[in-house]
Scaffold this active site. Structure first.
Site, short mmCIF file in Angstrom:
data_model
loop_
_atom_site.label_atom_id
_atom_site.label_comp_id
_atom_site.label_asym_id
_atom_site.label_seq_id
_atom_site.Cartn_x
_atom_site.Cartn_y
_atom_site.Cartn_z
N GLU A 185 0.83 -1.21 0.00
CA GLU A 185 0.00 0.00 0.00
C GLU A 185 0.86 1.26 0.00
O GLU A 185 0.54 2.26 -0.65
CB GLU A 185 -0.93 0.00 1.22
CG GLU A 185 -1.88 -1.18 1.28
CD GLU A 185 -2.91 -1.18 0.15
OE1 GLU A 185 -3.31 -0.08 -0.29
OE2 GLU A 185 -3.32 -2.27 -0.28
N ASN A 245 -7.34 1.99 -5.72
CA ASN A 245 -7.47 0.58 -6.09
C ASN A 245 -6.39 0.14 -7.07
O ASN A 245 -6.49 -0.94 -7.66
CB ASN A 245 -8.86 0.31 -6.68
CG ASN A 245 -9.95 0.44 -5.65
OD1 ASN A 245 -9.82 -0.06 -4.53
ND2 ASN A 245 -11.02 1.14 -6.00
N HIS A 265 -3.12 -10.06 1.66
CA HIS A 265 -3.72 -9.03 0.81
C HIS A 265 -2.65 -8.24 0.05
O HIS A 265 -2.74 -8.05 -1.17
CB HIS A 265 -4.55 -8.07 1.66
CG HIS A 265 -5.07 -6.89 0.91
ND1 HIS A 265 -6.06 -6.98 -0.05
CD2 HIS A 265 -4.72 -5.57 0.96
CE1 HIS A 265 -6.30 -5.78 -0.55
NE2 HIS A 265 -5.50 -4.91 0.05
#
Length: 354
Positions: A185, A245, A265
């Protein structure tokens, strides 16, 4: 301590980043002038590591604390667990002035936020994220949810926190794989939002992998600032927020077809970032892949037939009229959102990460 404001009118809040922030929970909650009853929602492992520190801080500030324990991980995000959590809120006498404090990773924040959003039509909510992924992404922006048998995060609500407390000292307790997952991220934010920030992440890759405290606080604060700026401009994901996203459309599909068990993830997102969907300036993809590899994330080895991944894309909850949005990075620090990507193009791109 670094303070980042998120400006959303009457729903504005602060993000506090640094070491030792957990012990400030009580003082910071007092500043919000909320009721004295608090439900501290966490899981048993996080309670032992960090939750007791938060509870002690709240009690020292005069709050009446009820601890609500959840199952660990994604098992917390069910309607049954939500129902038992509402029961605990009622038993504790929480009212509209009370506060739900989530201490833990993204799953804890999702369940706690969803129950806070729906209890008495919405009560105060504070995020105390203890994982890297939650600190730089899940705790900011008010997206709360539980899972449905047909899809992850299908039942939820937007409910902004009143405060986010990101203590980077908690990251020192994370298992290596979970820490690396959060780095996906961090890298994503730089790729699509800020070229200078991405360059800083590249430069500090060794320090980040070693979890050097000063570097961690600076990088986490940078990611929080970028995520907050997107939320300010698109609070409820009308379109701009889709930029967050990047790597997730294919990443979520890989997670789904592997039963959310084979890849963490962030590992799935890393594979999504590494594919070569769309046109980019020379060297753009190479820098992305190098940054992912530098922090130990996978860039190939999805191990699933591309056709299965494409099939899973059709169930993406972000689709509009059957069209799935893809976020592309034509260069570092820039993005494009497109809907018309051919099946052949996707299959070709997936060959890179197979």
């Amino acid at each position: 301590m670094i303070e980042i404001p998120v400006s959303l009118g009457s729903r504005s809040y602060r993000i506090l980043v640094g070491t030792g922030v957990l012990a400030r929970t009580g003082v910071e909650l007092e500043r919000l002038k909320v009721g004295r009853k608090v439900a501290l929602v966490t899981d048993p492992g996080i309670l032992a590591l960090h939750g007791e520190t938060v509870a002690a801080s709240l009690r020292a500030a005069g709050f009446e604390v009820t601890i609500v324990l959840l199952p660990e991980g994604e098992r917390a995000k069910t309607l049954d667990v939500a129902a038992s959590t509402w029961d605990r809120f009622l038993d504790a006498g929480l009212d509209r002035s009370s506060t739900v404090v989530a201490v833990g990773g993204g799953a804890v924040g999702d369940l706690a936020g969803f129950t806070a959003a729906t209890y008495m039509r919405g009560v105060n909510f504070v995020q105390v994220p203890t994982t890297l992924l939650a600190q730089v992404d899940a705790s900011i922006g008010g997206k709360t949810a539980i899972d449905h048998a047909r899809g992850k995060n299908m039942i939820g609500a937007f409910h902004q926190p009143r405060l986010v407390l990101a203590d980077t000292a908690t990251l020192l307790t994370l298992p290596e794989r979970e820490y690396r997952s959060g780095m996906a991220e961090v890298i994503k934010h730089g790729i699509v939002l800020d070229a200078a920030y991405f360059t800083e992440v590249e430069r500090e890759a060794v320090a980040l992998r070693a979890r050097e405290p000063a570097v961690l606080s600076r990088i986490v604060a940078g990611s929080c600032r970028l995520k907050g700026s997107v939320v300010e401009r698109d609070e409820q994901e009308a379109e701009l927020r889709h930029v967050l996203n990047y790597g997730h459309t294919i990443g979520h599909a890989i997670e789904a077809i592997t039963g959310y068990e084979r890849f963490a993830h962030g590992e799935a997102v890393s594979l999504g970032i590494a594919e070569r969907l769309g046109l980019a300036k020379p060297g753009t993809r190479e820098r992305q892949v190098a940054a992912l590899e530098a922090v130990g994330l996978p860039v190939r080895g999805a191990g699933e037939p591309p056709e299965r991944v494409v099939e899973a894309l059709s169930r993406d909850k972000k689709s509009k009229d059957g069209r799935v949005p893809f976020v592309l990075a034509p260069e570092i620090g820039a993005f494009r959102i497109i809907y018309d990507v051919s099946r052949a193009t996707i299959l070709d791109a997936l060959a890179d990460v197979a």
